[in-house]
Design an enzyme around this catalytic site. Sequence first.
Site, mmCIF file in Angstrom:
data_model
loop_
_atom_site.group_PDB
_atom_site.id
_atom_site.type_symbol
_atom_site.label_atom_id
_atom_site.label_comp_id
_atom_site.label_asym_id
_atom_site.label_seq_id
_atom_site.Cartn_x
_atom_site.Cartn_y
_atom_site.Cartn_z
ATOM 1 N N SER A 28 0.747 -1.157 -0.061
ATOM 2 C CA SER A 28 -0.041 -0.047 0.128
ATOM 3 C C SER A 28 0.767 1.309 -0.270
ATOM 4 C CB SER A 28 -0.637 0.015 1.146
ATOM 5 O OG SER A 28 -0.198 0.349 2.586
ATOM 6 N N LYS A 98 1.203 -1.295 15.446
ATOM 7 C CA LYS A 98 0.111 -1.709 15.989
ATOM 8 C C LYS A 98 -0.382 -3.068 15.477
ATOM 9 C CE LYS A 98 -3.851 0.837 13.813
ATOM 10 N NZ LYS A 98 -5.057 1.133 14.160
ATOM 11 N N ASP A 99 0.202 -3.589 14.036
ATOM 12 C CA ASP A 99 -0.106 -4.738 13.261
ATOM 13 C C ASP A 99 0.715 -5.998 13.509
ATOM 14 O OD1 ASP A 99 -2.206 -3.266 11.972
ATOM 15 O OD2 ASP A 99 -0.903 -2.595 10.288
ATOM 16 N N THR A 145 -16.062 2.344 10.189
ATOM 17 C CA THR A 145 -14.720 1.636 10.861
ATOM 18 C C THR A 145 -14.930 0.238 10.970
ATOM 19 O OG1 THR A 145 -13.350 1.579 12.919
ATOM 20 C CG2 THR A 145 -15.725 2.027 13.174
ATOM 21 N N SER A 147 -12.665 -1.547 13.038
ATOM 22 C CA SER A 147 -12.181 -1.495 14.367
ATOM 23 C C SER A 147 -13.047 -1.914 15.331
ATOM 24 C CB SER A 147 -11.336 -0.320 14.825
ATOM 25 O OG SER A 147 -11.014 -0.288 16.033
ATOM 26 N N LEU A 148 -13.054 -3.058 16.074
ATOM 27 C CA LEU A 148 -14.038 -2.960 17.143
ATOM 28 C C LEU A 148 -13.803 -2.340 18.295
ATOM 29 C CD1 LEU A 148 -13.944 -7.233 17.266
ATOM 30 C CD2 LEU A 148 -15.595 -5.635 16.176
ATOM 31 N N ARG A 149 -12.641 -1.724 18.381
ATOM 32 C CA ARG A 149 -11.987 -0.706 19.628
ATOM 33 C C ARG A 149 -12.640 0.338 19.117
ATOM 34 N NH1 ARG A 149 -8.544 2.976 19.071
ATOM 35 N NH2 ARG A 149 -8.127 2.386 16.910
ATOM 36 N N ARG A 150 -12.599 0.772 18.123
ATOM 37 C CA ARG A 150 -13.074 2.373 17.683
ATOM 38 C C ARG A 150 -14.781 2.311 17.906
ATOM 39 N NH1 ARG A 150 -9.298 2.762 12.645
ATOM 40 N NH2 ARG A 150 -7.407 3.642 13.644
ATOM 41 N N GLY A 168 -10.322 -2.241 3.340
ATOM 42 C CA GLY A 168 -9.754 -1.465 1.987
ATOM 43 C C GLY A 168 -8.621 -0.694 2.650
ATOM 44 N N THR A 172 -8.541 3.611 -0.676
ATOM 45 C CA THR A 172 -9.953 3.123 -0.888
ATOM 46 C C THR A 172 -10.925 3.737 -0.062
ATOM 47 O OG1 THR A 172 -8.699 1.017 -1.293
ATOM 48 C CG2 THR A 172 -11.150 0.709 -1.523
ATOM 49 N N ARG A 173 -10.531 3.549 1.242
ATOM 50 C CA ARG A 173 -11.709 4.182 2.127
ATOM 51 C C ARG A 173 -12.050 5.738 1.960
ATOM 52 N NH1 ARG A 173 -10.440 1.086 7.876
ATOM 53 N NH2 ARG A 173 -9.620 -0.714 7.010
#
Length: 360
Positions: A28, A98-99, A145, A147-150, A168, A172-173
Site C-alpha cells: 500500500s 499496531k499490526d 470503521t 475496528s471493534l475498538r473504535r 480497504g 480506497t476508504r
Amino acid sequence: MAGNGHTAATTEDNNPKMRVIRVGTRKSQLAHIQTDSVVASLKALYPGLQFEIVAMSTTGDKILDTALSKIGEKSLFTKELELALERNEVDLIVHSLKDLPTVLPPGFTIGAICKREIPYDAVVFHPKFVGKTLETLPERSVVGTSSLRRAAQLHQKFPHLEFKSIRGNLNTRLRKLDEQQEFSAIILAAAGLQRMGWQSRVGQILDPEKCMYAVGQGALGVEVRAKDQDLLDLVEVLHDPETLLRCIAERAFLRHLEGGCSVPVAVHTAMKDGQLYLTGGVWSLDGSDSMQETMQASVDVTAQSDGAEDDPQLVGITARHIPRGAQLAAENLGISLANLLLSKGAKDILEVARQLKEAQ
Ligand code: DPM
C-alpha cells in the site's frame, strides 16, 4: 583469483555495512511511505549503505470484503513478510507496530521502534458534513470503521450514531467515503493520515477521553531475524526510548489480557518526570459494558544500561542499549494493569465480546 573473489563475496554477505539491505514492505501507499521514512533515517545514519525495497501483498491486503476481526488470523498483515524474512529474501521489515502481534514467531524480533507520531484516532467527514463533529452529526448518521475498538468506544460515547464496517487501504476508504452516500464519516488513525499528507481531511482528533488508541498505534517497528546480530546492531539506534517504554507497557498489557485485533482493547500512555502512566480499557462490542484503570511506574531511561542478557526479548522487542531495568518496569506495569482489570472481571467482558463476534 577465484579464491579471492569468493572471499570478497563472503565478506560482503556478512557485513551489513557493505551489502545491499533488502527491506520488506506491504504494497500500500502508506506502507511504502512508512518504509521509505525508515530507510531515509538509516541512510542518514549510514551514508555508505545501499537499500532495496521489496514490496508484497499480505492476507490482510488481499481479503478486502471481510471485517478484520472476522478473518480470524492473527498475523494478517505480517505473515507473508515474515516468510520472506525467514527465507532470507529480505533483511528487515517495516511495520506499523499496531499490526505486529504481541508474540512474534520464533526467530524474529523487533529490533527498533521509531519515535511515535500522534497516536490518536481522527474523524474524516463526507464533504457534505465538513465542519461537523461526531457530537453534531445528525441522528443515526453512519460512521465507517472496521475496528471493534473504535466502534465499541464511540458507540458508548455517541449513542446517536451508527457504526458500520469499511475495509480497504486508506485510498480506497477515502474514495468510498467521498463517492458513496453510505458513510457520513470514517475513523482512521491520525498518524496514517498525516503520513499520507492528508491532514487537511482531518475534521476532528479524538482525544483519549473520547477514544483510547490501539496498542502501538502511531509507532513504526522494524522486524529482523533474531540471530542477525549485525542487523540488530545497525537498526537499534532507531529506538526512541520513550516510545519504546510506552510500547513495551502497552504490548505487555495486551499480551497478558490476550486481546488483539479481535476484541475491543485500548490504551493511553504518557511519560512524565520519570514516571510511565498506562491507562488500559476493555469494552463489550456495543460499548455498554466496559472498564478502565490507570497505573504508573517509575522508569529510569538515564540509568546505565545493565548489560545485555541473552533473553531480553520483552514482548518481542530487542533493545540492548536501553536500560533493562526500565524495560522490565514497563513490562511489569503492563502485566500489573492487565491483572488488575482481570481481577475486576475484564475476562467476562472480553469473553462475551469474543463469543458475540464469532456468532455474527
Ligand atoms: C489494526 C487495527 C486497524 C489497523 C484495529 C484498531 C484499523 C482497522 C480499521 C490492528 N490495524 O486500530 O483497532 O480501521 O478498519 C492500520 C492503520 C495503521 C496501521 C490504519 C488505521 C496506520 C497507523 C499506525 C490498520 N494499521 O488504523 O487507520 O501506524 O498506527
